[in-house]
Design an enzyme around this catalytic site. Structure first.
Site, PDB file in Angstrom:
ATOM      1  N   ASN A 213       0.847  -1.206   0.000  1.00  0.00           N
ATOM      2  CA  ASN A 213       0.000   0.000   0.000  1.00  0.00           C
ATOM      3  C   ASN A 213       0.877   1.247   0.000  1.00  0.00           C
ATOM      4  OD1 ASN A 213       0.525   0.795   2.852  1.00  0.00           O
ATOM      5  ND2 ASN A 213      -0.490  -1.176   3.242  1.00  0.00           N
ATOM      6  N   LYS A 292       9.137 -17.687  -9.294  1.00  0.00           N
ATOM      7  CA  LYS A 292       8.411 -16.613  -9.979  1.00  0.00           C
ATOM      8  C   LYS A 292       7.288 -17.214 -10.848  1.00  0.00           C
ATOM      9  CE  LYS A 292       8.969 -13.007 -13.343  1.00  0.00           C
ATOM     10  NZ  LYS A 292       9.688 -12.679 -14.554  1.00  0.00           N
ATOM     11  N   PHE A 326      -6.233   3.934  14.073  1.00  0.00           N
ATOM     12  CA  PHE A 326      -6.442   4.904  12.997  1.00  0.00           C
ATOM     13  C   PHE A 326      -7.538   4.359  12.085  1.00  0.00           C
ATOM     14  CE2 PHE A 326      -3.399   8.438  12.649  1.00  0.00           C
ATOM     15  CZ  PHE A 326      -2.687   8.220  13.824  1.00  0.00           C
TER      16      PHE A 326
END
Ligand code: CTP
Length: 405
Positions: A213, A292, A326
């Protein structure tokens, strides 16, 4: 308040530098040890000997005029200082400070100081209103520099408007109040163990990809610095941030939400105050591939599972801990924030509407509301994250004092 304090008085080149003489004299009479540093231009308005006589200290102008071989003057002055006052501050010194330019004794010393800085600007009304000057002042404000606004009135250049340096008495009173409140605040959290989380988590998909984020960590860093400055013993558990960790705290790096959960869980039992400012991922991939992942089909669905809600878990575990959460919201913030307060068993919740310019991730400023179980207790205007942190830590320490904790 200034008695025994070591104060650097920076005088830059404006006509208002004559007011610096009265300020210097007032500070010295009140018991401060005043080190005057003038710019070259300032020495064209006022004779340095005047300041030397009043301050009873040599006046510095030239970085290279090193008279004491045992010290480097600008570093020594910076290290000793409890406070810096720049009065008058010209547009030029503001621009140098903003950009970290160090081309004379004053600007070089200003880069080396770690103490609070108070600035009294003085300039022509149009210069003061110029976007470059305003932007520089905003940047400095965001870094925690304090400003004493100029007064309106007749200016030396003939204009009438905002630009006259605040009177020496106003500056002296401001400094007295500032030192008094920082002294009052300084030890409010002494003996308290404060755990602050900050930054964003990363949830691995494969060795080269992850879910993350936009958190910069700035709000959590500012909170940790405030708690530290109020005398707390601070543990700073952080995810990924764009800024360096605060100094004077115990920093613990965690990458994923699970690592952050484990670290918070481990420290929680010996914590007095938990502030969860981190942006914790709500979901993680169910499978983390060791190799990957190769590109195959046109569409790729990643199966996700909920992460641990750290705040909610700690809320359930709490005994005596004071918990602050928060709430980053994009709509109906007051309702969602109060719902989170209850759901996560917080004592306080800090709401920021991340859609409003000047609030939320990456910004140097924030706009927050604070709620307790009775409803909203603070609705703060846009401020630097440092100032928001100071307000929040004051609310937290005042609440603890009221509750007799
Ligand atoms: N939080 C947490 N653990 C999580 C998610 C969030 O501890 N897995 C904390 C955050 O640090 C913050 C508070 O919970 O203090 C609220 O976070 P926010 O992202 O606003 O709320 P969510 O619980 O994620 O709810 P929603 O996504 O529905 O808004």
């Amino acid at each position: 308040m200034v008695k025994g304090k070591s104060i650097i008085l920076g005088i830059s080149g404006g006509i208002a530098s004559y007011k610096g003489i009265t300020l210097c004299s007032t500070l010295v009479q009140a018991g401060a040890d005043v080190q005057v540093i003038m710019t070259n231009s300032a020495s064209k308005f006022i004779e340095p000997l005047t300041f030397q006589t009043i301050s009873r200290n040599p006046v510095y102008i030239d970085t290279f005029n090193e008279t004491n071989p045992k010290v480097v003057s600008h570093i020594d002055a910076a290290d000793k200082a409890d406070l810096v006052i720049i009065a008058p501050a010209t547009a030029n010194i503001l621009a140098k400070m903003t950009h970290g330019i160090a081309d004379d004794m004053l600007s070089t010393t200003l880069l080396a100081v770690t103490c609070p800085i108070v600035i009294a600007p003085a300039m022509n009304v149009n210069m003061y209103a110029h976007p470059a000057v305003q932007q520089n002042m905003q940047t400095l404000l965001d870094r925690g520099v304090q400003f004493i606004d100029p007064n309106e009135g007749q200016l030396a250049c003939g204009y009438v408007g905002k630009g006259r340096m605040a009177e020496p008495e106003q500056i002296f009173n401001y400094v007295q109040d500032m030192l008094a409140s920082s002294m009052q605040n300084s030890q409010k959290l002494k003996g308290k163990k404060v755990l602050i989380t900050a930054g964003g988590t990363r949830e691995r998909i494969d060795p080269v990809r992850y879910i993350a984020n936009d958190s910069s960590g700035k709000m959590g860093i500012a909170l940790a610095e405030q708690a530290r400055d109020q005398g707390a013993d601070v543990t700073f558990i952080h995810g990924h941030m764009t800024e360096p960790c605060p100094t004077g705290v115990q920093s613990i790096f965690t990458s994923s939400s699970k690592e952050m959960y484990d670290a918070v869980n481990e420290h929680f039992s010996h914590t007095d105050i938990l502030v969860m400012a981190a942006a914790v991922s709500d979901y993680r991939p169910i499978n983390v591939e060791e190799q990957k992942i190769k590109k195959k089909s046109d569409q790729w669905d990643i199966a996700l599972q909920k992460t641990e809600d750290i705040l909610q878990h700690m809320g359930k575990r709490k005994t005596n801990q004071f918990i602050v959460g928060f709430a980053a919201e994009t709509e109906n913030g007051d309702v969602h924030a109060q719902d989170k307060l209850k759901r996560k068993h917080c004592d306080l919740i800090v709401l920021n509407d991340v859609t409003v310019p000047g609030a939320g991730f990456s910004s140097n400023t924030n706009i927050v509301k604070v709620f307790n179980e009775d409803g909203m207790i603070a609705d703060l205007p846009m401020m630097s994250k440092k100032q928001v942190a100071a307000e929040l830590m004051s609310i937290i320490s005042d609440t603890l004092i009221d509750e007799g904790k």
